[in-house]
Structures are given as structure tokens and as C-alpha cells.
Design an enzyme around this catalytic site. Sequence first.
Site, mmCIF file in Angstrom:
data_model
loop_
_atom_site.group_PDB
_atom_site.id
_atom_site.type_symbol
_atom_site.label_atom_id
_atom_site.label_comp_id
_atom_site.label_asym_id
_atom_site.label_seq_id
_atom_site.Cartn_x
_atom_site.Cartn_y
_atom_site.Cartn_z
ATOM 1 N N ARG A 140 -7.635 54.110 36.429
ATOM 2 C CA ARG A 140 -7.810 53.258 35.259
ATOM 3 C C ARG A 140 -7.510 51.824 35.675
ATOM 4 O O ARG A 140 -6.753 51.570 36.625
ATOM 5 C CB ARG A 140 -6.861 53.681 34.135
ATOM 6 C CG ARG A 140 -7.054 55.134 33.676
ATOM 7 C CD ARG A 140 -5.995 55.535 32.663
ATOM 8 N NE ARG A 140 -6.206 56.894 32.166
ATOM 9 C CZ ARG A 140 -5.668 57.979 32.711
ATOM 10 N NH1 ARG A 140 -4.882 57.880 33.784
ATOM 11 N NH2 ARG A 140 -5.912 59.182 32.198
ATOM 12 N N LYS A 167 -1.347 57.556 32.667
ATOM 13 C CA LYS A 167 -1.350 57.863 31.246
ATOM 14 C C LYS A 167 -0.507 59.101 30.986
ATOM 15 O O LYS A 167 -0.616 60.107 31.687
ATOM 16 C CB LYS A 167 -2.788 58.111 30.775
ATOM 17 C CG LYS A 167 -2.929 58.223 29.268
ATOM 18 C CD LYS A 167 -4.386 58.305 28.877
ATOM 19 C CE LYS A 167 -4.547 58.363 27.370
ATOM 20 N NZ LYS A 167 -5.986 58.426 26.984
ATOM 21 N N HIS A 241 -13.931 51.332 32.664
ATOM 22 C CA HIS A 241 -13.669 52.761 32.543
ATOM 23 C C HIS A 241 -14.876 53.597 32.972
ATOM 24 O O HIS A 241 -14.733 54.766 33.333
ATOM 25 C CB HIS A 241 -13.289 53.099 31.101
ATOM 26 C CG HIS A 241 -12.225 54.142 30.992
ATOM 27 N ND1 HIS A 241 -10.952 53.972 31.492
ATOM 28 C CD2 HIS A 241 -12.240 55.403 30.464
ATOM 29 C CE1 HIS A 241 -10.230 55.059 31.251
ATOM 30 N NE2 HIS A 241 -11.008 55.948 30.651
ATOM 31 N N ARG A 244 -14.471 55.016 36.409
ATOM 32 C CA ARG A 244 -13.644 56.231 36.416
ATOM 33 C C ARG A 244 -14.485 57.439 35.998
ATOM 34 O O ARG A 244 -14.420 58.505 36.617
ATOM 35 C CB ARG A 244 -12.465 56.009 35.483
ATOM 36 C CG ARG A 244 -11.567 57.208 35.234
ATOM 37 C CD ARG A 244 -10.394 56.749 34.375
ATOM 38 N NE ARG A 244 -9.622 57.878 33.879
ATOM 39 C CZ ARG A 244 -8.701 58.528 34.573
ATOM 40 N NH1 ARG A 244 -8.464 58.197 35.831
ATOM 41 N NH2 ARG A 244 -8.014 59.519 34.043
ATOM 42 N N HIS A 267 -6.066 63.673 34.343
ATOM 43 C CA HIS A 267 -6.556 64.192 33.070
ATOM 44 C C HIS A 267 -5.893 65.531 32.760
ATOM 45 O O HIS A 267 -5.363 66.202 33.655
ATOM 46 C CB HIS A 267 -8.063 64.467 33.142
ATOM 47 C CG HIS A 267 -8.929 63.275 32.911
ATOM 48 N ND1 HIS A 267 -8.693 62.350 31.919
ATOM 49 C CD2 HIS A 267 -10.063 62.866 33.541
ATOM 50 C CE1 HIS A 267 -9.641 61.431 31.952
ATOM 51 N NE2 HIS A 267 -10.474 61.714 32.921
ATOM 52 N N TYR A 275 -16.799 66.165 31.796
ATOM 53 C CA TYR A 275 -17.696 65.683 32.840
ATOM 54 C C TYR A 275 -18.826 66.670 33.135
ATOM 55 O O TYR A 275 -19.827 66.300 33.739
ATOM 56 C CB TYR A 275 -16.917 65.391 34.122
ATOM 57 C CG TYR A 275 -15.944 64.248 33.981
ATOM 58 C CD1 TYR A 275 -16.394 62.976 33.634
ATOM 59 C CD2 TYR A 275 -14.579 64.421 34.168
ATOM 60 C CE1 TYR A 275 -15.509 61.917 33.485
ATOM 61 C CE2 TYR A 275 -13.693 63.377 34.035
ATOM 62 C CZ TYR A 275 -14.156 62.132 33.683
ATOM 63 O OH TYR A 275 -13.283 61.087 33.532
#
Length: 294
Positions: A140, A167, A241, A244, A267, A275
Site C-alpha cells: 500500500r 493494515k 492502489h 497493489r 490480506h 482477485y
Amino acid sequence: MRACQTATYSAGLDAFRILHRSQSQASRVCQYLAWLAGAAVDGDPLTNPAARDWAVRDYRTHLMTVARRQPSTVNAHLTAVDDFYRRCGLGPATARREELPKAAPRALDKRAQLRWLRASEQARSRDRALALVGFYAGLRIGETVALDLEDVRTSARKGHLVVRYGKGGRYREVPLHPVLRIALEGWLKDRAQWPDAKSTPAVFLNRRGGRLSTRGAYAALAAIAEAAGIDIGRTADFTPHVLRHTAGTTMTRNGTDIILVAELLGHSVETARRYALPTQHDRQAAIERLTTDQ
């Protein structure tokens, strides 16, 4: 009675505008109140919870069938109306949201990826390294500018990046792609010549020698996107983003296990599964593969 209600709606909107800084939210509430002033509603939707629910459900139907708004736009309007009602002390309406079609996150297609890499080659060493961290490591933008020198571990042929606080507070280590490793080594060599380079541990520096901000990083990436002929903005082809998402999509479609993709990108597995969802291009290609008699 209608005149009294219209005056009340107007007063409610004025209060919302004072309390809310978002012009788009205020605009959506204004549209709702304008519709409400001329709609056949039972009771007073600004004081009666049942009347509020009926009115908002009717408004949702109006947006879908009369105004012909997209489901995502309808949901945005309902969110603004709920916020308005919260601020009026009545609470949100019980109106269901429209179900949105599931799709893969926006990523650069093969041609745009090639243009991105070529434009990156022409950028100065700092910006080239910035461009490739997102593309090859999937960091990120906030994680990228937070990197310190000790977070870049390289050897003659290998290396990895350390994301100390991603995150959700997640720690992870991301192996370096060979192209990214070379770009980082080139930047770190040039970095030593920047003013006050020794006074900060940050990998990426601004012109004054301090840590590069996310805003500064965005500006550098946007300049590369412009040079590559890639549209910029939330509804366009490029945001930082998107790099990414491009990394995640490429790994997933090349057969990388989804659990590994989740680990590399920081994630949850459920988020990483997005994805593998079809893109608009996938849908179009599926239709075009149908048999024809020509």
C-alpha cells in the site's frame, strides 16, 4: 399541511449542510428532500419512524425505476439519507441496499502494465523505485512511505521488504522481485547524495531530505501514470492502489495459491479471493467465444 412539511424538510436540509462537510452527501439529501416534498407519503417521514421507512423504500424504488440509477449510486443515496436521519435524531431507515455484482478489483491490463514499466524506466531513481514497490511487491502507498532503511534487506541475488505495521497491525515480509531489487539498490545509492539523507531513516525522501509523504508519493506515481498514458483518478484506470491490485491479480491468475497471495499482500484470505473474480473483460471475452455461423 404540505407547505408545513416542505418548510420542515428545508430546515432539516439546512441543519444537515451545517453539520456535514461532504457536498456530495448534502446533494444526495437535497435530492431526497426535493422528491419527498412532492411525493405522496403517509405521515411525516421526519418524525415518524414508520413513515420514514415507507418513504425511503419508495425513494429507493424511484431511484431504480424512474431515475434509472445504478445500484451503487442507489446505495450511496440511501447511505446519505440514513446519515441525515441520524443527525435528525430519528435513526436510519430499514430499507435494504441493492445487491452489487461481484467483480475483481480494478487492475492494469497487460498493455497498461507494459506502458507502466516503460514509463517507470524513464523516471528518476526514487520515483522508479516507488513505482515498482507497488507493482512488484503489492505494498500500500502508506506502507511504502513508512519503509525505513533497515526494512530493505538485500543480498547479491535475493532480498525482501519488511512491512512492520500493515493494515490491521499485520507484520509481513515480502520477497523482492529481481527488477525491484535492482531499482531499490539504484535509488539507495542515489539517496546518499540527497540533502540531510543521514538525518532520517526513511527509504523514500522528499526534496528537503525528510520522509516522503503519501501525498508526495501519489504525485510522483501520478506523473508516471500520465507519462504512460494511463488515466488517473478514482473512476479511471489508475490510482496507487491499482498497482497493489495488479500484483494480486497477476499472482492469482498465474496460479499462485490464494493463501500465499493473502500472506504476501497482508490480506485476509476472503479479501484475496476477490482477485479470482471475473473482470468486465472476462465477461466480454466469454460472450465473444460463443459459437456463430458466419
